[in-house]
Design a protein around this motif. Structure first.
Motif, short mmCIF file in Angstrom:
data_model
loop_
_atom_site.label_atom_id
_atom_site.label_comp_id
_atom_site.label_asym_id
_atom_site.label_seq_id
_atom_site.Cartn_x
_atom_site.Cartn_y
_atom_site.Cartn_z
N ASP A 174 37.86 -5.91 19.86
CA ASP A 174 36.84 -6.76 20.28
C ASP A 174 37.14 -8.14 19.58
O ASP A 174 36.75 -9.15 20.22
CB ASP A 174 35.49 -6.41 19.57
N TYR A 175 37.81 -8.43 18.49
CA TYR A 175 38.28 -9.71 18.13
C TYR A 175 39.06 -10.45 19.26
O TYR A 175 38.94 -11.40 19.55
CB TYR A 175 38.72 -9.66 16.72
N VAL A 176 40.15 -9.70 19.71
CA VAL A 176 41.23 -10.22 20.39
C VAL A 176 40.64 -10.69 21.69
O VAL A 176 40.99 -11.60 22.57
CB VAL A 176 42.39 -9.60 20.44
N LEU A 177 39.90 -9.95 22.30
CA LEU A 177 39.06 -9.89 23.71
C LEU A 177 38.24 -11.22 23.60
O LEU A 177 38.13 -12.02 24.39
CB LEU A 177 38.29 -8.96 24.02
N GLY A 211 61.56 -19.56 20.82
CA GLY A 211 62.45 -19.24 21.66
C GLY A 211 62.29 -18.36 22.88
O GLY A 211 62.74 -18.48 23.83
N ALA A 212 61.26 -17.51 22.49
CA ALA A 212 60.57 -16.69 23.42
C ALA A 212 59.61 -17.26 24.21
O ALA A 212 59.05 -16.64 25.28
CB ALA A 212 60.30 -15.49 22.86
N GLY A 213 59.40 -18.59 24.22
CA GLY A 213 58.44 -19.19 25.14
C GLY A 213 56.80 -19.51 24.53
O GLY A 213 56.26 -20.02 25.29
N PHE A 214 56.83 -19.25 23.18
CA PHE A 214 55.61 -19.50 22.45
C PHE A 214 55.40 -21.07 22.35
O PHE A 214 56.32 -21.71 22.17
CB PHE A 214 55.43 -18.86 21.36
N HIS A 215 54.17 -21.47 22.71
CA HIS A 215 53.91 -22.77 22.46
C HIS A 215 52.87 -23.18 21.31
O HIS A 215 51.57 -22.65 21.36
CB HIS A 215 53.19 -23.51 23.90
N PRO A 216 53.28 -23.86 20.21
CA PRO A 216 52.50 -23.96 19.04
C PRO A 216 51.17 -24.87 19.33
O PRO A 216 50.49 -24.92 18.54
CB PRO A 216 53.45 -24.71 18.06
N ASP A 217 51.35 -25.63 20.32
CA ASP A 217 50.12 -26.56 20.64
C ASP A 217 48.92 -25.89 21.53
O ASP A 217 48.12 -26.64 21.87
CB ASP A 217 50.63 -27.73 21.46
N VAL A 218 49.04 -24.66 21.63
CA VAL A 218 48.21 -23.75 22.44
C VAL A 218 47.48 -22.77 21.59
O VAL A 218 48.04 -22.08 20.90
CB VAL A 218 48.80 -22.95 23.71
N PRO A 219 46.10 -22.98 21.61
CA PRO A 219 45.34 -21.95 20.78
C PRO A 219 45.83 -20.47 20.75
O PRO A 219 46.08 -19.94 22.00
CB PRO A 219 43.97 -22.14 21.08
N THR A 220 46.10 -19.90 19.92
CA THR A 220 46.65 -18.78 19.63
C THR A 220 45.73 -17.72 18.86
O THR A 220 45.05 -18.02 17.86
CB THR A 220 48.03 -18.82 19.04
N ALA A 221 45.60 -16.30 19.46
CA ALA A 221 44.99 -15.25 18.56
C ALA A 221 46.31 -14.52 18.03
O ALA A 221 47.08 -13.77 18.53
CB ALA A 221 44.22 -14.48 19.52
N TRP A 222 46.03 -14.17 16.70
CA TRP A 222 47.31 -13.64 15.80
C TRP A 222 46.62 -12.26 15.37
O TRP A 222 45.34 -12.30 14.78
CB TRP A 222 47.47 -14.38 14.82
N ILE A 223 47.30 -11.20 15.44
CA ILE A 223 46.92 -9.99 14.91
C ILE A 223 47.79 -9.57 13.80
O ILE A 223 49.10 -9.44 14.11
CB ILE A 223 46.96 -8.71 15.92
N LEU A 224 47.46 -9.34 12.49
CA LEU A 224 48.03 -8.73 11.45
C LEU A 224 47.53 -7.47 11.16
O LEU A 224 46.55 -7.67 10.02
CB LEU A 224 47.99 -9.95 10.15
N GLU A 225 47.87 -6.43 11.73
CA GLU A 225 47.31 -5.19 11.48
C GLU A 225 48.27 -4.47 10.62
O GLU A 225 49.32 -3.99 11.14
CB GLU A 225 47.05 -4.40 12.77
N GLU A 278 42.85 -18.35 16.05
CA GLU A 278 42.41 -17.17 15.36
C GLU A 278 43.32 -16.20 14.78
O GLU A 278 44.35 -15.96 15.38
CB GLU A 278 41.11 -16.47 16.28
N ILE A 279 42.69 -15.72 13.72
CA ILE A 279 43.34 -14.39 13.14
C ILE A 279 42.43 -13.25 13.26
O ILE A 279 41.26 -13.38 12.85
CB ILE A 279 43.97 -14.94 11.74
N GLY A 280 43.16 -12.12 13.45
CA GLY A 280 42.22 -10.85 13.26
C GLY A 280 43.37 -10.06 12.34
O GLY A 280 44.65 -9.96 12.66
N ALA A 281 42.70 -9.68 11.15
CA ALA A 281 43.69 -9.19 10.28
C ALA A 281 43.13 -7.76 9.58
O ALA A 281 42.16 -7.87 9.44
CB ALA A 281 44.37 -10.07 9.23
#
Length: 281
Positions: free
Chosen positions: A71-74, A149-163, A190-193
């Protein structure tokens, strides 16, 4: 196919919990890959390998934490996050099974051995609605460089999951990870953890803890490092995040999942005690 070992085997345990929930008629989610991951790892969660109370704890907590993070990441993606990063992705199949509400790239970071095993089971499958990028890297190494290096952009809002991740890292490694994560997070990220405040020493002294699963008891115990904060919201505030923490047991009851009397009566119940969502200030 190399089977997951060490901390990688904990992902098999988690997949078993997701498989248990997916088998229910009233399942909170459906993970069609979970059972296949467990079977391919060669571990059978039968009555001989897992007692009823342990199975109940596993299935209850996995149901609650998986539903919460789904639910968080959606919601995060619907709110504008166009990147999702799974740190220590393990056998997570969210890239495949979630109906993403907007275009999103899902980055999965884990060790090369875990990536190899997961890829073999998936056998070339691709998600229907997400772009999936697999980044084989040990989180003790320079994972930010590998991610960008894999294409991630630090200037774009990101949802992180630390499960199910932080418990297995030493305290200094947790601090480094959280600082790196903050440096890579644009405002609105955002972070979901899962965050545990369980006393690792108490777990070691509980003869019922970690007696079941794909690892032996001592192998499990050797993986535990971080006791975690008593106040997850204050802890994340110190890293620049506005957080809300909910006890996992409360979430389970909200979702209609409760522990049996036998499981609830155990003196120490290893697992994640808090589900946390947070927004970058």
């Amino acid at each position: 196919m190399n089977r997951p070992e060490g901390v990688g085997a904990t992902a098999v345990f988690v997949a078993a919990g997701r498989a248990f929930e997916s088998e229910r008629d009233d399942h909170l989610f459906d993970d069609p890959w979970a059972g296949e991951f467990v079977r391919s790892a060669g571990w059978a969660p039968t009555a001989e390998t897992m007692d009823a109370a342990s199975r109940d704890m596993l299935s209850t907590w996995m149901a609650a934490r998986t539903k919460f993070l789904d639910d968080y990441v959606l919601a995060a993606v619907a709110g504008g996050c166009r990147q999702v990063v799974l740190l220590g992705a393990g056998l997570d199949s969210r890239a495949f099974r979630l109906a993403w509400p907007a275009p999103v790239t899902v980055y999965e970071l884990d060790t090369g051995d875990m990536v190899e095993f997961k890829s073999a089971v998936l056998a070339g499958a691709t998600p229907d609605t997400a772009a999936r990028v697999v980044v084989p890297v040990d989180l003790r190494d320079d994972w930010p460089a590998a991610l960008t290096g894999a294409g991630f952009h630090p200037d774009v809002p990101t949802a992180w999951i630390l499960e199910g991740l932080l418990l297995y890292l030493p305290e200094d490694a947790v601090d480094i990870l959280m600082r790196r994560l903050g440096e890579l997070s644009a405002p609105g990220s955002e972070i979901g953890a899962t965050v545990t405040s369980v006393d690792v020493d108490a777990i070691r002294n509980d003869p019922d803890a970690f007696r079941h699963g794909p690892l032996g008891r001592e192998e499990w115990l050797d993986l535990l490092h971080w006791n975690g904060p008593d106040d997850p919201e204050a802890w994340l505030d110190g890293y620049g995040w506005d957080a809300t923490a909910v006890p996992t047991d409360d979430l389970a009851r909200r979702y209609g999942r409760t522990l049996s009397a036998e499981a609830a009566g155990r003196p120490v119940r290893p697992g994640d005690r808090w589900m946390v969502s947070a927004v970058k200030r």
